[in-house]
Scaffold this motif. Structure first.
Motif, PDB file in Angstrom:
ATOM      1  N   ALA A  16      12.649 -36.248  38.716  1.00 45.75           N
ATOM      2  CA  ALA A  16      11.563 -35.637  38.921  1.00 45.75           C
ATOM      3  C   ALA A  16      11.246 -34.152  38.564  1.00 45.75           C
ATOM      4  CB  ALA A  16      10.950 -35.852  40.516  1.00 45.75           C
ATOM      5  N   ASP A  17      12.051 -33.349  38.712  1.00 46.90           N
ATOM      6  CA  ASP A  17      11.887 -31.882  38.429  1.00 46.90           C
ATOM      7  C   ASP A  17      11.700 -31.512  36.770  1.00 46.90           C
ATOM      8  OD1 ASP A  17      14.462 -32.568  37.902  1.00 46.90           O
ATOM      9  OD2 ASP A  17      15.364 -30.544  38.342  1.00 46.90           O
ATOM     10  N   VAL A  18      12.483 -32.621  35.941  1.00 50.70           N
ATOM     11  CA  VAL A  18      12.291 -32.834  34.741  1.00 50.70           C
ATOM     12  C   VAL A  18      10.921 -33.076  34.281  1.00 50.70           C
ATOM     13  CG1 VAL A  18      12.816 -33.660  32.535  1.00 50.70           C
ATOM     14  CG2 VAL A  18      14.687 -32.747  34.182  1.00 50.70           C
ATOM     15  N   ARG A  19      10.252 -34.169  34.843  1.00 51.95           N
ATOM     16  CA  ARG A  19       9.015 -34.664  34.484  1.00 51.95           C
ATOM     17  C   ARG A  19       7.963 -33.565  34.932  1.00 51.95           C
ATOM     18  NH1 ARG A  19      10.602 -39.442  37.298  1.00 51.95           N
ATOM     19  NH2 ARG A  19       9.056 -39.046  39.206  1.00 51.95           N
ATOM     20  N   ALA A  20       8.236 -32.758  36.225  1.00 50.49           N
ATOM     21  CA  ALA A  20       7.171 -31.680  36.466  1.00 50.49           C
ATOM     22  C   ALA A  20       7.136 -30.595  35.509  1.00 50.49           C
ATOM     23  CB  ALA A  20       7.574 -31.247  37.804  1.00 50.49           C
ATOM     24  N   GLY A  21       8.302 -29.984  35.355  1.00 52.20           N
ATOM     25  CA  GLY A  21       8.414 -28.909  34.137  1.00 52.20           C
ATOM     26  C   GLY A  21       8.102 -29.386  32.726  1.00 52.20           C
ATOM     27  N   PHE A  22       8.158 -30.493  32.220  1.00 54.64           N
ATOM     28  CA  PHE A  22       7.991 -30.776  30.720  1.00 54.64           C
ATOM     29  C   PHE A  22       6.606 -30.317  30.175  1.00 54.64           C
ATOM     30  CE2 PHE A  22       7.479 -33.115  27.078  1.00 54.64           C
ATOM     31  CZ  PHE A  22       8.693 -33.163  26.340  1.00 54.64           C
ATOM     32  N   PRO A  23       5.708 -30.768  30.720  1.00 49.27           N
ATOM     33  CA  PRO A  23       4.435 -30.603  30.285  1.00 49.27           C
ATOM     34  C   PRO A  23       4.114 -28.968  29.972  1.00 49.27           C
ATOM     35  CG  PRO A  23       3.985 -32.115  31.938  1.00 49.27           C
ATOM     36  CD  PRO A  23       5.566 -31.556  32.184  1.00 49.27           C
ATOM     37  N   SER A  24       4.539 -28.165  30.597  1.00 53.75           N
ATOM     38  CA  SER A  24       4.163 -26.870  30.225  1.00 53.75           C
ATOM     39  C   SER A  24       5.223 -26.081  29.702  1.00 53.75           C
ATOM     40  CB  SER A  24       4.248 -25.684  31.921  1.00 53.75           C
ATOM     41  OG  SER A  24       5.555 -26.060  32.531  1.00 53.75           O
ATOM     42  N   ASN A  25       6.593 -26.548  29.441  1.00 54.94           N
ATOM     43  CA  ASN A  25       7.353 -26.025  28.481  1.00 54.94           C
ATOM     44  C   ASN A  25       8.447 -27.120  28.011  1.00 54.94           C
ATOM     45  OD1 ASN A  25       9.249 -24.575  27.189  1.00 54.94           O
ATOM     46  ND2 ASN A  25       8.904 -22.875  28.650  1.00 54.94           N
ATOM     47  N   PRO A  26       8.159 -27.973  27.135  1.00 53.61           N
ATOM     48  CA  PRO A  26       8.864 -29.061  26.771  1.00 53.61           C
ATOM     49  C   PRO A  26      10.218 -28.598  26.268  1.00 53.61           C
ATOM     50  CG  PRO A  26       6.776 -29.384  25.980  1.00 53.61           C
ATOM     51  CD  PRO A  26       6.672 -27.945  26.636  1.00 53.61           C
ATOM     52  N   LEU A  27      10.165 -27.394  25.511  1.00 53.82           N
ATOM     53  CA  LEU A  27      11.589 -27.240  24.823  1.00 53.82           C
ATOM     54  C   LEU A  27      12.531 -26.517  25.735  1.00 53.82           C
ATOM     55  CD1 LEU A  27      12.838 -26.669  21.690  1.00 53.82           C
ATOM     56  CD2 LEU A  27      11.577 -24.265  21.933  1.00 53.82           C
ATOM     57  N   ALA A  28      12.110 -25.821  26.593  1.00 53.75           N
ATOM     58  CA  ALA A  28      12.974 -25.244  27.613  1.00 53.75           C
ATOM     59  C   ALA A  28      13.494 -26.165  28.662  1.00 53.75           C
ATOM     60  CB  ALA A  28      12.097 -24.272  28.560  1.00 53.75           C
ATOM     61  N   THR A  29      12.603 -27.259  28.877  1.00 50.64           N
ATOM     62  CA  THR A  29      13.027 -28.267  29.876  1.00 50.64           C
ATOM     63  C   THR A  29      14.158 -29.069  29.148  1.00 50.64           C
ATOM     64  OG1 THR A  29      10.927 -28.492  30.793  1.00 50.64           O
ATOM     65  CG2 THR A  29      12.464 -30.416  31.297  1.00 50.64           C
ATOM     66  N   LEU A  30      14.148 -29.424  27.684  1.00 43.59           N
ATOM     67  CA  LEU A  30      15.160 -30.373  27.100  1.00 43.59           C
ATOM     68  C   LEU A  30      16.218 -29.551  27.103  1.00 43.59           C
ATOM     69  CD1 LEU A  30      13.226 -31.867  24.039  1.00 43.59           C
ATOM     70  CD2 LEU A  30      13.726 -32.820  26.290  1.00 43.59           C
ATOM     71  N   THR A  31      16.317 -28.255  26.889  1.00 46.55           N
ATOM     72  CA  THR A  31      17.509 -27.367  26.505  1.00 46.55           C
ATOM     73  C   THR A  31      18.301 -26.941  27.905  1.00 46.55           C
ATOM     74  OG1 THR A  31      16.307 -25.437  26.260  1.00 46.55           O
ATOM     75  CG2 THR A  31      16.885 -26.726  24.318  1.00 46.55           C
ATOM     76  N   SER A  32      17.437 -26.729  28.783  1.00 46.46           N
ATOM     77  CA  SER A  32      18.207 -25.872  30.111  1.00 46.46           C
ATOM     78  C   SER A  32      18.314 -27.118  31.210  1.00 46.46           C
ATOM     79  CB  SER A  32      17.270 -24.909  30.620  1.00 46.46           C
ATOM     80  OG  SER A  32      15.976 -25.457  31.025  1.00 46.46           O
ATOM     81  N   GLN A  33      17.450 -28.173  31.191  1.00 52.03           N
ATOM     82  CA  GLN A  33      17.724 -29.046  32.173  1.00 52.03           C
ATOM     83  C   GLN A  33      18.476 -30.195  31.942  1.00 52.03           C
ATOM     84  OE1 GLN A  33      13.062 -28.175  33.696  1.00 52.03           O
ATOM     85  NE2 GLN A  33      14.521 -29.301  35.442  1.00 52.03           N
ATOM     86  N   LEU A  34      18.410 -30.561  30.484  1.00 52.63           N
ATOM     87  CA  LEU A  34      18.935 -31.861  30.293  1.00 52.63           C
ATOM     88  C   LEU A  34      20.337 -31.386  29.122  1.00 52.63           C
ATOM     89  CD1 LEU A  34      16.084 -34.147  29.419  1.00 52.63           C
ATOM     90  CD2 LEU A  34      17.500 -34.028  31.483  1.00 52.63           C
ATOM     91  N   ASP A  35      20.594 -30.313  28.948  1.00 45.86           N
ATOM     92  CA  ASP A  35      21.479 -29.762  28.046  1.00 45.86           C
ATOM     93  C   ASP A  35      21.255 -30.260  26.499  1.00 45.86           C
ATOM     94  OD1 ASP A  35      22.545 -27.960  30.033  1.00 45.86           O
ATOM     95  OD2 ASP A  35      23.820 -29.721  30.716  1.00 45.86           O
TER      96      ASP A  35
END
Length: 335
Positions: A16-35
């Motif tokens: 859920a936290d990845v879904r919430a943060g993805f629209p505002s900053n997709p690149l950071a979400t992929l690299t920091s939250q999903l490694d």
């Protein structure tokens, strides 16, 4: 199990936290939250044989995503689409269903397109904008103007509101090429053989290419697919550089005309099983007339083609033989 179920399972698999943060900053979400390792690749081809929207590529086993940097909304869609591939590759129920229903990658690309749309533009927003009436071409432009979603995302969201089989296509006003398309298959009969798809073109001199900017109209047109031609009803709006078209199986916009236009052709190829490249597979297609086996979706070869590819030349006569028939590189006839 259908495409809707696959999309739902894929979205639910994302924290859920990845879904919430993805629209505002997709690149950071992929690299920091999903490694994931995400790298721009400016020379990445824009062409996809499967007809998808995405300008990216994933190496799923290595957790690497390449994308074409555009600096606009489309870049966010590319990253969301590639995340869809990463998620689907980890969902056995979706992979099992794809093995039975996807022979050329179109279904997988559709799932990842709709996964990306759900992350960037929840379906409820499109539902509220379209309302209870039929889908219109201007809805795509309206949704684009009122959100931060790209044209492809808006097309996918609106296409899901279509009643029955249809498609939404963006056509370049100057070249006649379909630059983006979102297809809604028939819920019972599946994928039509003729449907607007990315990379197809209007014939030179087609009347749609001569419409001035701002034109809106609804009409019946004939669409030329890869193998055949069929009629569709279309709702059209002409923008500055694009023609937005909603294709429908029936006339959605004239009351009292809801009957199907024609008895359409759908993909009825055989469901074939095989083993190659270290794995069992299922594909839709026709068997090789020689060996009666399907072509592998990975290497593209049937059983007899694989055997021929492994043949080696005799060191004496130069003729090709199975390795089992060669001794020290010499065939039985030359020993």
């Amino acid at each position: 199990m259908n495409i809707d179920d696959c999309v739902r399972l894929s979205v639910e698999a994302v924290p859920a936290d990845v879904r919430a943060g993805f629209p505002s900053n997709p690149l950071a979400t992929l690299t920091s939250q999903l490694d994931l390792v995400v790298r721009p690749a400016a020379d990445l081809s824009q062409s996809r044989e499967d007809g998808g929207f995405c300008d990216g590529m994933s190496f799923l086993d290595d957790g690497v995503v390449l994308y074409r940097p555009t600096g606009n909304r489309r870049e966010n869609f590319t990253l969301a689409h590639e995340l869809g591939h990463w998620v689907v590759a980890r969902l056995d129920p979706v992979l099992d269903w794809l093995a039975d229903n996807d022979s050329d990658g179109r279904v997988l690309e559709t799932i990842c397109d709709r996964f990306a749309r759900e992350l960037l533009l929840p379906a409820q927003i499109a539902a509220e904008l379209v309302g209870p009436g039929p889908v219109r071409a201007h809805h795509i432009l309206d949704l684009y103007d009122t959100t931060q979603a790209s044209h492809p995302v808006c097309m996918i969201a609106v296409a899901e509101r279509l009643r029955g089989m249809g498609a939404i296509a963006l056509i370049d006003r100057f070249t006649g090429e379909v630059t983006d398309a979102s297809v809604r298959p028939d819920p019972d009969r599946g994928w039509p053989e003729t449907i607007p798809w990315r990379g197809q073109r209007l014939p030179e001199g087609h009347h749609l290419l001569g419409l001035p900017e701002g034109t809106t109209r609804t009409e019946r047109i004939r669409w030329r697919g890869r193998w055949s031609e069929e009629d569709f009803y279309v709702d059209v709006v002409v923008a500055r550089t694009k023609i937005v078209c909603v294709f429908a199986d029936t006339d959605l916009w004239t009351p009292g005309t809801g009957a199907p236009l024609i008895d359409r052709s759908f993909d009825t190829r055989l469901q074939l099983r095989g083993y190659c490249c270290g794995t069992d597979f299922q594909v839709r297609g026709y068997p090789c007339p020689t060996c009666r086996n399907p072509n592998c979706p990975k290497c593209g070869l049937c059983k007899c083609e694989r055997a021929a590819a492994s043949d080696q030349p005799c060191n004496e006569c130069g003729l090709l033989y199975s390795p089992a028939l060669l001794a020290d590189g010499i065939c039985v006839d030359c020993r």
